[in-house]
Design an enzyme around this catalytic site. Structure first.
Site, PDB file in Angstrom:
ATOM      1  N   GLU A  90       0.793  -1.224   0.000  1.00 17.99           N
ATOM      2  CA  GLU A  90       0.000   0.000   0.000  1.00 17.99           C
ATOM      3  C   GLU A  90       0.826   1.275   0.000  1.00 17.99           C
ATOM      4  O   GLU A  90       0.501   2.224   0.720  1.00 17.99           O
ATOM      5  CB  GLU A  90      -0.928  -0.032   1.213  1.00 17.99           C
ATOM      6  N   HIS A 148      -8.123  -4.020  -0.831  1.00 17.67           N
ATOM      7  CA  HIS A 148      -7.356  -4.098   0.413  1.00 17.67           C
ATOM      8  C   HIS A 148      -6.313  -2.971   0.480  1.00 17.67           C
ATOM      9  O   HIS A 148      -6.240  -2.233   1.478  1.00 17.67           O
ATOM     10  CB  HIS A 148      -6.679  -5.476   0.501  1.00 17.67           C
ATOM     11  N   GLU A 149      -5.537  -2.833  -0.578  1.00 12.77           N
ATOM     12  CA  GLU A 149      -4.473  -1.810  -0.545  1.00 12.77           C
ATOM     13  C   GLU A 149      -5.067  -0.405  -0.496  1.00 12.77           C
ATOM     14  O   GLU A 149      -4.546   0.470   0.187  1.00 12.77           O
ATOM     15  CB  GLU A 149      -3.523  -1.965  -1.741  1.00 12.77           C
ATOM     16  N   HIS A 164      -6.039   0.489   2.986  1.00 12.12           N
ATOM     17  CA  HIS A 164      -4.919   0.936   3.821  1.00 12.12           C
ATOM     18  C   HIS A 164      -4.759   2.456   3.795  1.00 12.12           C
ATOM     19  O   HIS A 164      -4.123   3.013   4.694  1.00 12.12           O
ATOM     20  CB  HIS A 164      -3.612   0.308   3.337  1.00 12.12           C
ATOM     21  N   GLU A 223      -3.496  -4.485   9.732  1.00 17.05           N
ATOM     22  CA  GLU A 223      -4.021  -5.479   8.797  1.00 17.05           C
ATOM     23  C   GLU A 223      -5.415  -5.987   9.166  1.00 17.05           C
ATOM     24  O   GLU A 223      -6.205  -6.295   8.276  1.00 17.05           O
ATOM     25  CB  GLU A 223      -3.038  -6.640   8.651  1.00 17.05           C
ATOM     26  N   ASP A 256       9.280 -10.048   9.628  1.00 20.16           N
ATOM     27  CA  ASP A 256       9.012 -10.862   8.427  1.00 20.16           C
ATOM     28  C   ASP A 256       8.802 -12.325   8.801  1.00 20.16           C
ATOM     29  O   ASP A 256       8.091 -13.066   8.117  1.00 20.16           O
ATOM     30  CB  ASP A 256      10.185 -10.789   7.438  1.00 20.16           C
ATOM     31  N   TYR A 275      -4.445 -10.415  10.257  1.00 19.59           N
ATOM     32  CA  TYR A 275      -5.468 -10.088   9.269  1.00 19.59           C
ATOM     33  C   TYR A 275      -6.826 -10.658   9.696  1.00 19.59           C
ATOM     34  O   TYR A 275      -7.807  -9.933   9.875  1.00 19.59           O
ATOM     35  CB  TYR A 275      -5.133 -10.700   7.903  1.00 19.59           C
TER      36      TYR A 275
HETATM   37  N1  BES Z   1       1.055  -4.384   3.809  1.00 16.70           N
HETATM   38  C1  BES Z   1       0.766  -5.673   3.297  1.00 16.70           C
HETATM   39  C2  BES Z   1       1.973  -6.377   2.753  1.00 16.70           C
HETATM   40  C3  BES Z   1       3.094  -6.534   3.765  1.00 16.70           C
HETATM   41  C4  BES Z   1       2.830  -6.879   5.071  1.00 16.70           C
HETATM   42  C5  BES Z   1       4.380  -6.337   3.371  1.00 16.70           C
HETATM   43  C6  BES Z   1       3.874  -7.003   5.979  1.00 16.70           C
HETATM   44  C7  BES Z   1       5.423  -6.464   4.276  1.00 16.70           C
HETATM   45  C8  BES Z   1       5.174  -6.800   5.584  1.00 16.70           C
HETATM   46  C9  BES Z   1      -0.316  -5.631   2.219  1.00 16.70           C
HETATM   47  O1  BES Z   1      -1.305  -4.700   2.475  1.00 16.70           O
HETATM   48  C10 BES Z   1      -1.010  -6.968   2.199  1.00 16.70           C
HETATM   49  O2  BES Z   1      -1.571  -7.325   3.189  1.00 16.70           O
HETATM   50  N2  BES Z   1      -0.959  -7.667   1.076  1.00 16.70           N
HETATM   51  C11 BES Z   1      -1.592  -8.956   0.909  1.00 16.70           C
HETATM   52  C12 BES Z   1      -2.847  -8.856   0.113  1.00 16.70           C
HETATM   53  C13 BES Z   1      -4.088  -8.743   0.898  1.00 16.70           C
HETATM   54  C14 BES Z   1      -5.292  -8.811  -0.011  1.00 16.70           C
HETATM   55  C15 BES Z   1      -4.255  -9.693   2.040  1.00 16.70           C
HETATM   56  C16 BES Z   1      -0.665  -9.859   0.140  1.00 16.70           C
HETATM   57  O3  BES Z   1       0.433  -9.424  -0.193  1.00 16.70           O
HETATM   58  O4  BES Z   1      -1.012 -10.994  -0.120  1.00 16.70           O
HETATM   59 ZN    ZN Z   2      -2.524  -5.190   4.143  1.00 13.71          ZN
END
Ligand code: BES
Ligand code: ZN
Length: 593
Positions: free
Chosen positions: A261, A285-286, A289, A308, A367, A375
């Protein structure tokens, strides 16, 4: 003196950076960024200042009049990186760090032309969340220190530079281009983003366009046609959109996430281009955010569920507004399935602490802690509150939350205080401490139900007939596959593949769900496609379950290892590290054998 964040050296007794100017020259041959970063304070500062860095080579640190500022670059810690300890002379309004990044900077991926859709020009992109901004910028890398910024980037002339910011224009001079940007809204450092490549754009609406490599642009514009409607739905639900534009950039296949996002310019994986618009929920989703996360940001990774969980909740509200309750319920059901699997796997790994909403992450890499829990459990908790007070009161609460914390940070404690103030009795009624501080899922956390969902689940382990199958959306296929008990009967796998050609599926969500079923059930014609996919995309959501399924079988484990050895160099550094940790250690042969 106290640290503000378990994942940063930032200290609350030190001056806080308010804004920065980044002047960077990109060297694609050496895979290095040569940069000058000017950090500004609100008032002239003095004394100690600790910055976060990772793998940076510091050339010098100077005051505005060019005097050297003394510094010590401490030895790196495994998770935090290296502390850059400065001592500012009295009356320092700003300072400049001259430095370069490492070729394997954890935020950056430098791609060879063959790793792009066009195949002719290189590509560079960043992924700074959770704590990778420090491998590009020496700063206080914690969401508690929000910054505005400007940048001036020098790159090869054939490339286009994009940043998660307002573009101020491009000049060309000989073999290079210089592009300028400004981010006037204060952001947490993890929302810093840059991408450079052969990129073109198409408008999606007055406030939005999609960027992609030219050969991908048509498909991308078709897939994301609903962005403008989504923005209006978001504003109707959560209040004004504060970031001016919402552009979307389709990344090369190695992008390690579904979406990121970055403000004004969301980065997404090309696997969203399913050809059926089924993955626009990632865009929802993005976009969500923009309110939950970017406007109100988790104070640190221990409160990640407030980013999340809220965003998952908001995403489902947008999907419901645009596509109705039934579709939203199907998406929500997929999330609950994923949560159940994650909870079970954390249990077997003895890592139940990570199944609380509020986590304790000192000494743990964010990570590595990443999962579906913040989520889906976060979203279920918010939905439980909503169910208790009713939607109108919950919506009013949501608006109060937005007003109270906008452009600030949020902790679990501050959130609970606001709920008890605005919705008295609600926390007790849903047994909030059970959600927040206990592992697993409270009893009575009701998964969503809908007629379409019941129909899919009623199929059980039966082969759908042709009529049922044509009526099933890709989301329903995914639900059907993910609901199968494993191992599934081999006959069923053969029948599914013969009748519906699942191994040749173009929708990655369905394909990966299928490949995991097939691998766990001994349907071996799927193995070559699974191995191929490991070299085709870098999205961890696909790579992790596929490597897991392959590693779980003694006959395919060596092939998974070989695939990792072959493809690791093409993965983003974050994915490489996360996947490396999944590889079992190779047992060395005893000497003389
Ligand atoms: N912000 C996250 C991606 C992220 C989280 C990057 C933690 C680094 C560390 C992003 O908003 C996200 O949640 N992406 C999901 C998609 C969503 C529809 C659940 C993904 O990447 O799958
Ligand atoms: Zn997210």
């Amino acid at each position: 003196m106290a640290r503000l964040d378990p994942h940063s050296y930032a200290d609350d007794a030190h001056p806080q950076v308010r804004s920065f100017a980044w002047k960077a020259r990109l060297d694609f041959t050496a895979r290095v960024v040569h940069a000058e970063l000017t950090l500004r304070f609100e008032h002239p500062a003095e004394g100690p200042l600790d910055l976060d860095t990772r793998d940076l080579t510091i050339v010098k640190v100077t005051t505005p009049d060019g005097r050297a500022i003394p510094y010590v670059l401490h030895p790196p810690e495994p998770i935090l990186g290296a502390r850059l300890a400065l001592t500012l002379p009295p009356g320092t309004p700003f300072l400049t760090v001259t430095y370069s990044t490492a070729p394997d900077a954890s935020a950056l991926q430098w791609l060879e032309p063959v790793q792009t859709a066009g195949g002719k020009l290189p590509f560079l992109f960043s992924q700074c969340q959770a704590i990778h901004a420090r491998s590009v910028l020496p700063l206080q890398d914690t969401p508690r220190v929000r910054v505005t910024w400007e940048a001036e980037i020098t790159a090869p002339r054939e490339l286009r530079v994009l940043m998660a910011a307002a573009s101020l224009g491009r000049e060309e001079d000989g073999g290079v281009c210089v592009e300028r940007f400004a981010m006037p809204q204060p952001i947490p450092p993890y929302l810093f983003g840059i991408a450079v490549g052969d990129l073109a754009s198409r408008d999606l609406g007055p406030r939005s366009r999609v960027w992609a490599e030219p050969s991908v642009l048509d498909r991308a514009a078709w897939e994301f046609a609903s962005v403008d409607a989504m923005m209006s739905a978001g504003e109707g639900l959560f209040g004004p959109y504060d970031w001016d534009r919402f552009d979307v950039l389709v990344m090369p296949p190695s992008f390690p996430y579904g979406g990121m996002e970055n403000p004004r310019l969301t980065f997404v994986t090309p696997t969203l281009l399913a050809g059926d618009r089924s993955q626009v929920r990632v865009i929802a989703h993005e976009l969500a955010h923009s309110w939950t996360g970017n406007l109100i940001t988790n104070a640190n990774a221990e409160h990640f569920w407030l980013n999340e969980g809220w965003t998952r909740y908001a995403e489902l509200r947008i999907v419901e507004a645009l596509e109705g309750d039934e579709v939203a319920a199907l998406h929500a059901a997929l999330g609950v399935r994923a949560l159940e699997r994650t909870l079970a796997s954390f249990k077997t790994q003895g890592r139940l602490g990570l199944t609380r909403l509020r986590t304790h992450l000192a000494g743990i890499d964010p990570d590595d802690a990443f999962s579906e829990v913040p989520y889906e459990k976060g979203c279920l908790f918010l939905q439980a509150l909503e169910r208790h007070v009713g939607r109108p009161r919950f919506d009013a609460f949501l608006r109060t939350y937005m007003d109270r914390f906008r452009f600030g940070v949020i902790t679990t404690e501050a959130f609970l205080t606001l709920v008890s103030e605005v919705l008295p009795g609600a926390l007790e009624a849903v047994d909030a401490p059970r959600w927040i501080d206990h592992p697993g899922l409270p009893e009575g956390a009701t998964p969503p139900r809908s007629a379409r969902l019941e129909r899919v689940l009623a199929l059980g382990a039966r082969l759908p007939d042709a009529d049922a199958a044509t009526a099933m959306s890709s989301t329903e296929w995914q639900l059907y596959l993910e609901a199968l008990a494993l191992p599934a009967p081999l006959e069923l796998c053969r029948g599914l593949d013969a009748r519906f050609e699942l191994t040749a599926q173009g929708n990655y969500e369905v394909l990966v769900a299928w490949l995991c079923v097939a691998l766990a059930s001994g349907h071996d014609p799927a193995i070559p496609r699974a191995l191929e996919l490991l070299g085709e995309v870098g999205r961890m959501r696909y790579l992790k379950p596929l490597y897991r399924s392959l590693l779980d079988r003694p006959d395919t484990a060596p092939r998974a290892r070989e695939a990792f050895a072959l493809h690791a160099a093409g993965y983003h550094p974050i994915a490489r590290t996360v996947l490396q940790a999944m590889m079992p250690p190779v047992v060395a042969a005893p000497p003389g054998v």
